[in-house]
Design a protein around this motif. Structure first.
Motif, PDB file in Angstrom:
ATOM      1  N   THR A  56       0.703  -1.209   0.148  1.00 46.31           N
ATOM      2  CA  THR A  56      -0.194   0.157  -0.256  1.00 46.31           C
ATOM      3  C   THR A  56       0.965   1.179   0.163  1.00 46.31           C
ATOM      4  O   THR A  56       2.106   1.359   0.667  1.00 46.31           O
ATOM      5  N   VAL A  81      -4.110   3.564   0.126  1.00 45.40           N
ATOM      6  CA  VAL A  81      -5.201   3.719   1.197  1.00 45.40           C
ATOM      7  C   VAL A  81      -4.986   5.277   2.204  1.00 45.40           C
ATOM      8  O   VAL A  81      -3.859   5.858   1.527  1.00 45.40           O
ATOM      9  N   GLY A  85      -6.484   4.155   6.723  1.00 42.20           N
ATOM     10  CA  GLY A  85      -5.728   2.908   6.523  1.00 42.20           C
ATOM     11  C   GLY A  85      -7.032   2.022   5.092  1.00 42.20           C
ATOM     12  O   GLY A  85      -6.617   1.485   4.936  1.00 42.20           O
ATOM     13  N   GLN A  86      -7.941   2.791   5.175  1.00 42.19           N
ATOM     14  CA  GLN A  86      -8.684   2.094   3.967  1.00 42.19           C
ATOM     15  C   GLN A  86      -8.599   2.284   3.313  1.00 42.19           C
ATOM     16  O   GLN A  86      -8.165   3.191   2.030  1.00 42.19           O
ATOM     17  N   ARG A 152     -10.150  -2.102   5.218  1.00 42.51           N
ATOM     18  CA  ARG A 152      -8.176  -2.002   4.793  1.00 42.51           C
ATOM     19  C   ARG A 152      -8.045  -3.120   4.095  1.00 42.51           C
ATOM     20  O   ARG A 152      -8.391  -4.634   3.872  1.00 42.51           O
TER      21      ARG A 152
END
Lengths: 175, 159
Positions: A56, A81, A85-86, A152
């Protein structure tokens, strides 16, 4: 016509409940897997493919950083993200080719959020393999991000994982 | 099993081959990248006097872009022959689908040029083509999947 398994009366095709006894009939319309391969893709979960861990980056990562990540990790895509953290986007090799093309030097400092594919399709690692095949086939993607309940990212399923799964399946069926 | 039989008897041209994109070895890198963008393709076959001499894929492009973004000075006007891969793994058009999938899966290739008896490329087998071919063999379970993988009613209906 659909025969009610409980009382034996006939019903119109596709109804949810038996007219005579009220028994639910909706499960009768579910497709029945005919072959071993069909059974496997509707039974096995994406976790059995052992998908690779998600790589990520944040929304503010630059194009240069993301390109370097793709090359260094031999990846087809990086998941973008937000600060929680999504998962908010995907930047794939194909995005690089189509959106950066020959202006990599000029675009090196632009944030990845300008070029990523936003709101990507995603699945959960406990979903069935058939869903990943369906999404890839319809959307023409080679990667489907996996996310947990909080949105996440936990991993990425690639078309290559699916091919490997099929070759394994066919080899085990042949022997 | 039927499906197994098909894979071992059907030839690779049933697996939705893409049209082969071709460019001459003297084409500039800039032009090749633009062709790939316009044609929405991830790879191009490079030929010299009708012979297949190389392949240039989006992975090669990515390495160049990463180098360029780091300030590595990529000369986009150089001919593609300086950047292409010269070892091209291809399959004959009479190869079975099963064998092609095996070659692809083992070698980690995403596109395999398919060549005819005159060694001319007639198509390109891609991972997406194979996926589509596989889905064709069991449309019943794939196309009739419920819309959401995890479906549960919020509350009992009519109670």
């Amino acid at each position: 016509m659909t025969l009610c398994p409980a009382c034996g009366s006939t019903n119109i095709e596709g109804v949810d409940y038996c007219d005579a006894c009220g028994q639910t009939l909706s499960h009768l319309d579910l497709p029945v897997p005919a072959t071993e391969v069909e059974k496997s893709v509707t039974r096995d979960r994406l976790s059995t493919l052992q998908p690779r861990a998600a790589v990520t980056c944040g929304l503010n990562a630059t194009v240069a950083e993301v390109l370097a990540m793709l090359v260094a990790h031999s990846l087809g895509c990086v998941l973008v993200v937000d600060h929680d953290g999504q998962l908010v986007g995907v930047f794939s090799e194909r995005d690089a080719l189509h959106k950066i093309n020959c202006s990599a030097a000029e675009m090196a400092d632009r944030p990845v959020s300008e070029l990523m594919t936003a709101a990507p399709q995603s699945l959960h690692c406990e979903d069935k393999i058939a869903y990943a095949i369906h999404k890839m086939n319809l959307g023409g993607y080679r990667h489907v991000p996996l996310i947990d309940e909080q949105g996440r990212p936990t991993g990425v399923v690639s078309a290559r994982d699916i091919l490997r799964y099929f070759t394994g399946l066919l080899a085990s069926n042949a022997s | 099993m039927d499906f197994q039989l098909n894979l071992n008897s059907e030839t690779v041209d049933h697996a939705y081959l893409g049209q082969p994109l071709m460019a001459s070895a003297e084409t500039s890198l800039r032009e090749v990248l633009q062709i790939l963008r316009e044609q929405h393709q991830g790879g191009i076959l490079i030929q010299k006097e009708d012979a297949l001499v190389g392949i240039f894929t989006e992975r090669d492009a990515l390495r160049l872009m990463a180098a360029d973004a780091k300030g590595g000075q990529v000369d986009y006007d150089q001919p593609i022959k300086n950047f292409m891969q010269t070892e091209v793994v291809s399959v004959a058009d009479k190869t079975t689908v099963g064998e092609s999938i095996r070659v692809m899966s083992e070698g980690g290739y995403r596109r395999l040029p398919v060549i005819n008896s005159e060694k001319l490329p007639t198509g390109v087998l891609t991972v997406s083509g194979i996926l589509h071919y596989l889905v064709d063999h069991f449309p019943q379970v794939i196309y009739t999947l419920p819309p959401k993988p995890r479906h549960a009613a919020g509350e009992r209906e009519g109670a």
